[in-house]
Motif scaffolding. Structure first.
Motif, PDB file in Angstrom:
ATOM      1  N   LEU A 130      -8.725  -6.686   1.894  1.00  0.00           N
ATOM      2  CA  LEU A 130      -8.997  -5.497   1.088  1.00  0.00           C
ATOM      3  C   LEU A 130     -10.409  -5.523   0.521  1.00  0.00           C
ATOM      4  O   LEU A 130     -11.072  -4.484   0.437  1.00  0.00           O
ATOM      5  CB  LEU A 130      -7.966  -5.358  -0.035  1.00  0.00           C
ATOM      6  N   ASN A 177     -12.633  -4.550   3.275  1.00  0.00           N
ATOM      7  CA  ASN A 177     -12.484  -3.125   3.522  1.00  0.00           C
ATOM      8  C   ASN A 177     -13.220  -2.314   2.467  1.00  0.00           C
ATOM      9  O   ASN A 177     -13.891  -1.332   2.788  1.00  0.00           O
ATOM     10  CB  ASN A 177     -10.994  -2.748   3.557  1.00  0.00           C
ATOM     11  N   GLN A 207     -11.786   3.497   7.378  1.00  0.00           N
ATOM     12  CA  GLN A 207     -10.463   4.132   7.349  1.00  0.00           C
ATOM     13  C   GLN A 207      -9.520   3.498   8.364  1.00  0.00           C
ATOM     14  O   GLN A 207      -8.354   3.244   8.051  1.00  0.00           O
ATOM     15  CB  GLN A 207     -10.604   5.631   7.610  1.00  0.00           C
ATOM     16  N   LEU A 222      -8.448   0.168   7.044  1.00  0.00           N
ATOM     17  CA  LEU A 222      -7.458   0.306   5.982  1.00  0.00           C
ATOM     18  C   LEU A 222      -6.082   0.621   6.562  1.00  0.00           C
ATOM     19  O   LEU A 222      -5.065   0.069   6.118  1.00  0.00           O
ATOM     20  CB  LEU A 222      -7.880   1.388   4.982  1.00  0.00           C
ATOM     21  N   LEU A 223      -6.032   1.471   7.565  1.00  0.00           N
ATOM     22  CA  LEU A 223      -4.751   1.766   8.214  1.00  0.00           C
ATOM     23  C   LEU A 223      -4.163   0.502   8.845  1.00  0.00           C
ATOM     24  O   LEU A 223      -2.956   0.263   8.773  1.00  0.00           O
ATOM     25  CB  LEU A 223      -4.922   2.859   9.268  1.00  0.00           C
ATOM     26  N   ILE A 263      -4.695  -2.597   7.829  1.00  0.00           N
ATOM     27  CA  ILE A 263      -4.221  -3.441   6.732  1.00  0.00           C
ATOM     28  C   ILE A 263      -2.887  -2.928   6.199  1.00  0.00           C
ATOM     29  O   ILE A 263      -1.956  -3.697   5.976  1.00  0.00           O
ATOM     30  CB  ILE A 263      -5.273  -3.507   5.603  1.00  0.00           C
ATOM     31  N   ARG A 264      -2.800  -1.630   5.999  1.00  0.00           N
ATOM     32  CA  ARG A 264      -1.540  -1.047   5.502  1.00  0.00           C
ATOM     33  C   ARG A 264      -0.395  -1.305   6.472  1.00  0.00           C
ATOM     34  O   ARG A 264       0.721  -1.569   6.051  1.00  0.00           O
ATOM     35  CB  ARG A 264      -1.702   0.451   5.276  1.00  0.00           C
ATOM     36  N   GLN A 293      -0.084  -3.869   8.419  1.00  0.00           N
ATOM     37  CA  GLN A 293       0.304  -5.265   8.273  1.00  0.00           C
ATOM     38  C   GLN A 293       1.177  -5.459   7.056  1.00  0.00           C
ATOM     39  O   GLN A 293       2.139  -6.206   7.085  1.00  0.00           O
ATOM     40  CB  GLN A 293      -0.933  -6.158   8.170  1.00  0.00           C
ATOM     41  N   VAL A 294       0.840  -4.773   5.979  1.00  0.00           N
ATOM     42  CA  VAL A 294       1.604  -4.907   4.740  1.00  0.00           C
ATOM     43  C   VAL A 294       3.004  -4.329   4.934  1.00  0.00           C
ATOM     44  O   VAL A 294       4.003  -4.938   4.547  1.00  0.00           O
ATOM     45  CB  VAL A 294       0.887  -4.218   3.560  1.00  0.00           C
ATOM     46  N   ILE A 295       3.080  -3.164   5.569  1.00  0.00           N
ATOM     47  CA  ILE A 295       4.377  -2.516   5.782  1.00  0.00           C
ATOM     48  C   ILE A 295       5.256  -3.342   6.706  1.00  0.00           C
ATOM     49  O   ILE A 295       6.461  -3.464   6.497  1.00  0.00           O
ATOM     50  CB  ILE A 295       4.187  -1.096   6.340  1.00  0.00           C
TER      51      ILE A 295
END
Length: 82
Positions: free
Chosen positions: A17, A20, A66, A69-70, A72-73, A75-77
């Motif tokens: 993050l 990013n 962007q 970030l998508l 990374i998101r 991976q988190v989800i």
């Protein structure tokens, strides 16, 4: 009183993050530079050509940020819960 200080634990997600955020910061900086090119002379074709090139670099950097970030998101989800 002697207290040990330990560095804060930084997770891989925090590190990603931070990288990013640096991408978004760079996109903002490039965009500000592009618009700054028009401040002196916004009527010449050369100024508009330079602006267009600089703005394209800023837009490309923002798209990169962007997309990152998508990723990374995602991976988190998709990461398993502890």
């Amino acid at each position: 009183m002697n207290q040990e200080t330990t560095p804060p634990v930084v997770s891989q997600g925090d590190d990603e993050l931070a990288r990013n955020a640096a991408l978004f910061f760079e996109a903002d900086r490039l965009e500000a530079y592009a618009y700054g090119l028009l401040e002196g002379d916004s009527t010449s074709a050369v100024s508009w050509e330079r602006f267009t090139e600089a703005k394209a670099l800023a837009d490309a950097k923002r798209t990169e940020a962007q997309q990152d970030l998508l990723r990374i998101r995602g991976q988190v989800i998709n990461s398993p819960l502890p």
